[in-house]
Write an enzyme that holds these catalytic residues in place. Structure first.
Site, mmCIF file in Angstrom:
data_model
loop_
_atom_site.group_PDB
_atom_site.id
_atom_site.type_symbol
_atom_site.label_atom_id
_atom_site.label_comp_id
_atom_site.label_asym_id
_atom_site.label_seq_id
_atom_site.Cartn_x
_atom_site.Cartn_y
_atom_site.Cartn_z
ATOM 1 N N HIS A 1 2.056 3.150 -9.121
ATOM 2 C CA HIS A 1 1.880 1.696 -9.294
ATOM 3 C C HIS A 1 3.072 1.114 -10.062
ATOM 4 O O HIS A 1 3.585 0.053 -9.730
ATOM 5 C CB HIS A 1 0.576 1.393 -10.023
ATOM 6 C CG HIS A 1 -0.645 1.848 -9.274
ATOM 7 N ND1 HIS A 1 -0.817 1.606 -7.935
ATOM 8 C CD2 HIS A 1 -1.755 2.543 -9.669
ATOM 9 C CE1 HIS A 1 -1.981 2.121 -7.536
ATOM 10 N NE2 HIS A 1 -2.568 2.699 -8.577
ATOM 11 N N ASP B 1 0.828 -1.218 0.000
ATOM 12 C CA ASP B 1 0.000 0.000 0.000
ATOM 13 C C ASP B 1 0.861 1.267 0.000
ATOM 14 O O ASP B 1 1.959 1.274 0.560
ATOM 15 C CB ASP B 1 -0.925 -0.019 1.229
ATOM 16 C CG ASP B 1 -2.031 1.018 1.119
ATOM 17 O OD1 ASP B 1 -2.431 1.350 -0.025
ATOM 18 O OD2 ASP B 1 -2.500 1.504 2.168
ATOM 19 N N LEU C 1 10.243 -20.914 -4.910
ATOM 20 C CA LEU C 1 9.301 -20.052 -4.178
ATOM 21 C C LEU C 1 7.869 -20.174 -4.721
ATOM 22 O O LEU C 1 7.654 -20.104 -5.932
ATOM 23 C CB LEU C 1 9.766 -18.587 -4.303
ATOM 24 C CG LEU C 1 8.872 -17.533 -3.643
ATOM 25 C CD1 LEU C 1 8.963 -17.611 -2.118
ATOM 26 C CD2 LEU C 1 9.258 -16.129 -4.124
HETATM 27 C C1 IPE Z 1 -5.367 -2.614 0.082
HETATM 28 O O1 IPE Z 1 -5.084 -1.272 -0.083
HETATM 29 C C2 IPE Z 1 -5.355 -3.313 -1.252
HETATM 30 C C3 IPE Z 1 -4.049 -3.431 -1.895
HETATM 31 C C4 IPE Z 1 -2.916 -2.990 -1.421
HETATM 32 C C5 IPE Z 1 -4.044 -4.129 -3.143
HETATM 33 P P1 IPE Z 1 -6.232 -0.166 -0.247
HETATM 34 O O2 IPE Z 1 -5.549 1.126 -0.444
HETATM 35 O O3 IPE Z 1 -7.199 -0.587 -1.283
HETATM 36 O O4 IPE Z 1 -6.972 -0.251 1.164
HETATM 37 P P2 IPE Z 1 -7.719 0.872 1.993
HETATM 38 O O5 IPE Z 1 -8.657 1.569 1.053
HETATM 39 O O6 IPE Z 1 -6.660 1.786 2.517
HETATM 40 O O7 IPE Z 1 -8.396 0.138 3.090
HETATM 41 C C1 IPE Z 2 -1.759 0.220 -3.286
HETATM 42 O O1 IPE Z 2 -1.519 1.581 -3.335
HETATM 43 C C2 IPE Z 2 -2.024 -0.371 -4.657
HETATM 44 C C3 IPE Z 2 -3.422 -0.727 -4.898
HETATM 45 C C4 IPE Z 2 -4.357 -0.709 -4.004
HETATM 46 C C5 IPE Z 2 -3.776 -1.104 -6.251
HETATM 47 P P1 IPE Z 2 -2.698 2.628 -3.339
HETATM 48 O O2 IPE Z 2 -3.093 2.891 -4.740
HETATM 49 O O3 IPE Z 2 -3.794 2.220 -2.436
HETATM 50 O O4 IPE Z 2 -1.959 3.911 -2.753
HETATM 51 P P2 IPE Z 2 -2.496 4.914 -1.653
HETATM 52 O O5 IPE Z 2 -2.902 4.091 -0.456
HETATM 53 O O6 IPE Z 2 -3.649 5.643 -2.255
HETATM 54 O O7 IPE Z 2 -1.336 5.802 -1.365
HETATM 55 MG MG MG Z 3 -4.118 2.452 -0.444
#
Ligand code: IPE
Ligand code: IPE
Ligand code: MG
Length: 247
Positions: free
Chosen positions: A35, A18, A129
């Site tokens: 990403h 995240d 792995l």
């Molecule tokens: C969790 O992150 C999902 C992934 C990292 C793929 P999100 O950014 O979607 O989760 P919330 O919205 O902070 O709970």
């Molecule tokens: C995690 O990073 C990747 C996915 C959930 C696809 P985020 O896109 O949630 O990044 P933040 O949390 O908004 O910074």
């Molecule tokens: Mg996020």
């Protein structure tokens, strides 16, 4: 009873990757750039886990709820999955990685579904792995799909409801055959599960890193592993009893 992993090294590490969006915003970039930058720590973690003899690594790449993001972001993520897979597959295969995708396939673009299936077939015989990438995955989805399979067996008469055990249930989950997660790492500073592996993290140690995912480096992974090594895992037992059960 849950079999303990080696005291010091997790057999199975799960990571909620995240913070990509915030990483990009801090640089005045589009979220998609965050990403893309997140691929660097993905490669690092695969490399490090393989090198350290970790048995399984499960990466949360796209949740059931992430479908609710703007179409442009969803589209760029799907494109990135396709591109990364095309670029990395042969190298992963050469490293002996067994790659699997967990999540609701039917909602993915058809081309990606086909690529996922081909990558799984290509690496199915590998003994290195076990790498699971969770795309269109939700812990609740996983429990529901397992329940549906068991319910079908029950309604056909092949299974009696009273014979549904934890082991039978786990055998229908997306991570069947993979040991339960020992260590769950979440980057990005949030202290929540966000519908990742619900069943499989029952006794995982939880490690939260403030680092945004694209910045997650070897030293951060080492810190998480050092944290794990200091944990005393009791699995609900007392220390003395748990040690006796292991002996
Ligand atoms: C969790 O992150 C999902 C992934 C990292 C793929 P999100 O950014 O979607 O989760 P919330 O919205 O902070 O709970
Ligand atoms: C995690 O990073 C990747 C996915 C959930 C696809 P985020 O896109 O949630 O990044 P933040 O949390 O908004 O910074
Ligand atoms: Mg996020």
């Amino acid at each position: 009873m849950v079999a303990p992993a080696s005291k010091l090294t997790p057999r199975h590490i799960a990571i909620t990757m995240d913070g990509n969006g915030r990483w990009a915003a801090a640089r005045g970039l589009a979220r998609s750039a965050g990403h893309r930058a997140g691929l660097t720590p993905v490669r690092m973690c695969i490399e490090e886990c393989a090198r350290r003899g970790v048995e399984a690594l499960t990466l949360f790449a796209f949740s059931s709820e992430n479908w609710g993001r703007p179409a442009q972001e969803v589209g760029s993520l799907m494109g990135l999955f396709l591109e990364a897979l095309e670029r990395e597959l042969e190298e992963l295969h050469a490293k002996g990685v067994r790659l699997r995708f967990i999540g609701e396939r039917r909602d993915l673009p058809v081309r990606l579904q086909a690529r996922f299936a081909a990558a799984e077939a290509r690496t199915a015989g590998n003994g290195g792995l076990k790498l699971q990438v969770a795309v269109s995955y939700g812990g609740r989805w996983d429990i529901i799909q397992a329940t549906q399979k068991l319910a079908k067996e029950c309604s056909s008469g092949a299974l009696r409801p009273e014979d549904i055990s934890e082991a039978r249930f786990a055998a229908q989950l997306a991570l069947a055959g993979v040991p339960p997660a020992d260590l769950l790492i979440r980057t990005g500073g949030e202290y929540r599960v966000s519908n990742f592996l619900l069943w499989d993290i029952a006794y995982a140690e939880l490690y939260f890193s403030a680092r945004l995912w694209p910045d997650f480096a070897v030293a951060d992974l080492e810190e998480a592993l050092a944290f794990f090594a200091t944990r005393e895992r009791r699995f609900g037992h007392t220390v003395a009893r748990h040690s006796a059960a292991k002996a």
